[in-house]
Write an enzyme that holds these catalytic residues in place. Structure first.
Site: not given
Lengths: 326, 450
Positions: B64, B96, B156, B236, B282, B309
């Site tokens: 991210h 995202n 995601d 994940h 998460n 992640d």
């Protein structure tokens, strides 16, 4: 003891000392002048992020009876409702010189965060956090049980005693209940035997690791265990709706299977007492017959709550500045 | 144009020490031949390998970068700089962002920002559905055909939970050899969920995120992938049950791949006991049995890749009570050390396996052709040099990422990235990013006006 965050922090000796201190506090409350000078000049903040009139009033009364200054800070109508963070609220209270912060918060662990994040130097008392803990409730329940189940009903002979061998049945919404979690832990620490009774949907996954037996059948449990005390937990009616999780089909079915009514009350041993942390849903988890019966010690729990909270504030705050252990 | 590098005495994939000569961005020679050619040139810079391990540059399938939208927590430049420090030469930037990477315009913007920063290749991930809302397919073809050449599609952070939408996405991306990377989380079973549902959540009074909420979606998706003959990637993987389902699916010949994060290889739900939101993520941290299962799955190839992640968050979103905190943790700069500690130092994997799970397989899944290549003459010089004997203590304030939410603060970890090369250009030397002195945030030697 620097904070009171969870019953897990209490040894048997700690817990018995709080109960003994509460008994001494209760004795002073029978005098004409109830106020003690013990915490004169200390400031206790009641920081309530959740509505709870009865718990707040209980802590407020306890602090005032010890001559502490009390500030009530509730989320409604304060900067919290405008989005202020727990951190900023805590820093503000610290700047105002809070010696103790009594916190009620909807998030499990918020008192722990408040006590360990370095935002306040005051003692933190957990007055209920999410689904986690409500240690003063468990202490007042233990105090009430000790009064009724230990010794011959006189006062002096309970000092130093725990609840060894007492059989306590907790009934209701264990999943969402901080009262249940606190009581399971403290009753175990004090030597009592605990049975949880609930519909399977309201027992948390993982409760198998708790020091308590779990049953789904109230009638069978009352018959087998012959409990010394039955503790009814509050069940929110909205838990049955699908939006609320759909945990049980209807209030009527819940009351039939898990409610304490006159019939079940009659099945209890003669000496058994009935507790409820309040507020009650009459007709759901408990009927008026049970709530108002001579077995019910529900109103006494409220009075005992003040004595227990006086004891907790006293042990946390008295002598804190001169360095002696409280 | 680029420097000629002589890597002396490095151990490719942990094998015997040898020399590597890098000329014009490609591996020009190996072994004695490399030494001979290097000695004959006068423009050579030497990196003393000192027995360090040489791996192909790492490729992250799950990063991210937060830009556009949350540049206060990470930018493409700061995130890729952190990636280079962690040994990466390519990252897949998750969709995202704000606005969402659901159009050709946004994915091209992210791709260009990556080129301009010059730390590593940025392969934007395209959103599967418009605005990650799970209702309407985004223009997947336009993103695939854009300059960013998107091949990985994912919502995601959210699960493509509608089975029909998921089926359509799996089918549609076959047209351009794409893959749907699913964040497997049944939404109804995880409403308000705060941590793994089990013994610890019962005690802490935090709403549970049950393993079955992941496993049910993984099971459905592998069956959908089989039915329509598509490629599926599971993000994940965190539970023993998911590992079992993926193992079963592969044994049936279903075209499924899976990733595990470094934190799910290392940490358990016991970490939540102090209510420190740095351990809130998460999917949530699971039990020791799950950690053992994902390690075993990674070792036996059931799980194809380790993906970070990497999820930077603002200080205020972690400096609060657990329920109010954001989910996610950083990982780019520690992943190689975590894999070394949990998989290599324990004897479960070799350095060749590390190259497989952190470079070759993620490049193959993302259809990145010039990454994850063998260490051979003529291959692009995307390389990382690792000192496995080093030990270091994690200090988030010293990291290159713009955020401080590492769950590993204060932990001592094995291994250190010594140098990273992107097509022959050093982005990291002596463990530090090689910044352009005149262009803040940009890698030295990055193409101007890229």
């Amino acid at each position: 003891m620097k904070h009171l965050l969870s019953v897990a922090d209490l040894t048997r000796e700690d817990a018995v000392r709080i109960l003994d201190t509460a008994a001494q506090m209760a004795a002073t409350q029978e005098r004409e002048i109830k106020k003690l000078p013990t915490l004169r000049g200390r400031t206790v903040v009641n920081l309530f992020f959740e509505d709870s009139t009865r718990t707040r009033i209980s802590f407020e009364t306890a602090a005032k009876r010890l001559s502490a200054d009390v500030i009530n800070f509730s989320a409604k109508g304060s900067s919290v409702s405008k989005g202020e963070s727990l951190k900023d609220t805590a820093l503000t209270l610290q700047a105002m010189g809070a010696d103790a912060v009594v916190i009620r918060h909807q998030a499990s662990g918020a008192p722990h965060t408040l006590a360990t994040a370095g935002w306040t130097r005051g003692a933190v008392v957990n007055a209920g956090d999410g689904m986690h803990q409500h240690p003063t409730q468990a202490l007042l329940d233990a105090y009430t049980l000790r009064r009724h189940l230990v010794g011959d009903g006189g006062r002096a002979d309970v000092y130093g005693r725990d609840l060894e061998g007492a059989r306590v049945v907790l009934v209701g919404d264990v999943l969402h209940s901080r009262v249940a979690r606190s009581n399971v832990g403290l009753l175990h620490t004090l030597g009592a035997e605990v049975v949880l009774v609930a519909p399977p949907t309201l027992v948390p996954v993982g409760a198998g690791a708790w020091p308590a037996r779990v049953s789904y059948d109230l009638d069978a449990t009352l018959a087998q265990v012959r409990p010394d005390a039955v503790m009814m937990l509050r069940v929110q009616r909205e838990r049955m709706s699908s939006a609320g999780g759909g945990f049980f089909p209807s209030p009527l079915e819940y009351a039939r299977r898990y409610g304490l009514d006159a019939r079940r009350l009659a099945a209890l041993p003669d000496h058994a007492v009935v507790l409820h942390p309040g507020p009650m849903n009459r007709g759901l988890e408990i009927t008026a017959d049970a709530a108002d019966s001579p077995r019910s010690v529900i109103v006494e729990q409220v009075a005992n709550g003040v004595a227990v909270r006086m004891a907790v504030l006293y042990l946390l705050l008295a002598g804190r500045n001169d360095g002696s252990a409280a | 144009m680029t420097t000629t590098w002589w890597l002396r005495g490095v151990r490719p994939l942990g094998g015997d020490a040898t020399d590597v000569l890098v000329v014009d961005g490609v591996v020009a020679a190996l072994g004695a031949e490399a030494a001979a050619q290097a000695a004959a040139r006068d423009d050579v810079r030497v990196l003393e390998g000192a027995g360090h391990v040489l791996l192909p540059g790492l490729v992250d399938l799950h990063t991210h970068l937060r830009e556009p939208g949350r540049e206060d927590t990470e930018t493409v430049a700061s995130g890729t700089r952190a990636a280079a420090v962690g040994g990466f030469t390519a990252v897949h930037a998750m969709a995202n962002t704000t606005p969402t990477q659901d159009t050709a315009g946004v994915v091209e913007q992210v791709w260009r920002l990556g080129r301009a920063a010059g730390w590593c290749d940025v392969h934007p991930v395209g959103a599967v559905t418009v605005g990650l809302e799970g209702e309407r397919l985004a223009e997947l073809g336009a993103m695939a055909d854009s300059a960013a050449r998107v091949r990985v599609f994912s919502d995601d952070g959210r699960c493509v939970h509608d089975p029909v939408v998921m089926r359509r996405a799996l089918e549609y991306v076959k047209a351009f050899d794409g893959v749907v990377a699913q964040h497997a989380q049944e939404p109804r079973l995880t409403e308000g969920a705060q941590m793994h549902e089990g013994v610890v959540s019962a005690e802490l009074g935090l709403a549970g995120w049950p393993a079955v909420a992941e496993e049910a979606v993984v099971a459905r998706d592998v069956l959908l992938a089989e039915h329509v003959g598509s490629r599926l990637h599971v993000c994940h993987v965190s539970t023993a049950g998911s590992v079992e389902i993926v193992r079963w699916a592969k044994s049936r010949g279903i075209d499924v791949t899976a990733e595990v994060t470094p934190h799910h290889l290392l940490l358990t739900d016991e970490s939540a006991r102090g209510y420190d939101p740095h351990f809130k993520v998460n999917p949530p941290l699971r039990t020791q049995a799950d950690v053992d299962a994902v390690r075993a799955g990674l070792a036996d190839g059931t799980i194809d890749v380790v993906a970070t992640d990497h999820a930077p968050h603002a200080r205020e979103d972690k400096d609060c009570e657990w329920a109010a905190a954001a989910m996610g943790m950083t990982g780019l700069e520690t992943v190689l050390s975590v894999v070394q500690q949990t998989m290599v130092d324990t004897g479960r994997m070799t350095w060749a396996d590390v190259a497989r799970v952190l470079s070759e397989a993620p490049a193959r899944i993302g259809r990145v052709e010039d990454q994850g290549r063998p260490l051979a003459v003529g291959e692009p010089a995307n390389l990382v040099v690792v000192d496995p004997a080093a030990r270091r203590v994690v200090v988030p304030e010293e990291q290159a990422t713009a955020s401080r939410n590492s769950p590993l603060r204060g932990r001592e970890l094995p291994g250190r990235v010594v140098a990273t090369f992107l097509r022959g250009r050093a982005t990291v030397l002596d463990g530090r990013p090689v910044d352009d002195p005149d262009r803040p945030g940009v890698a030295a030697g990055a193409a101007v006006g890229a």
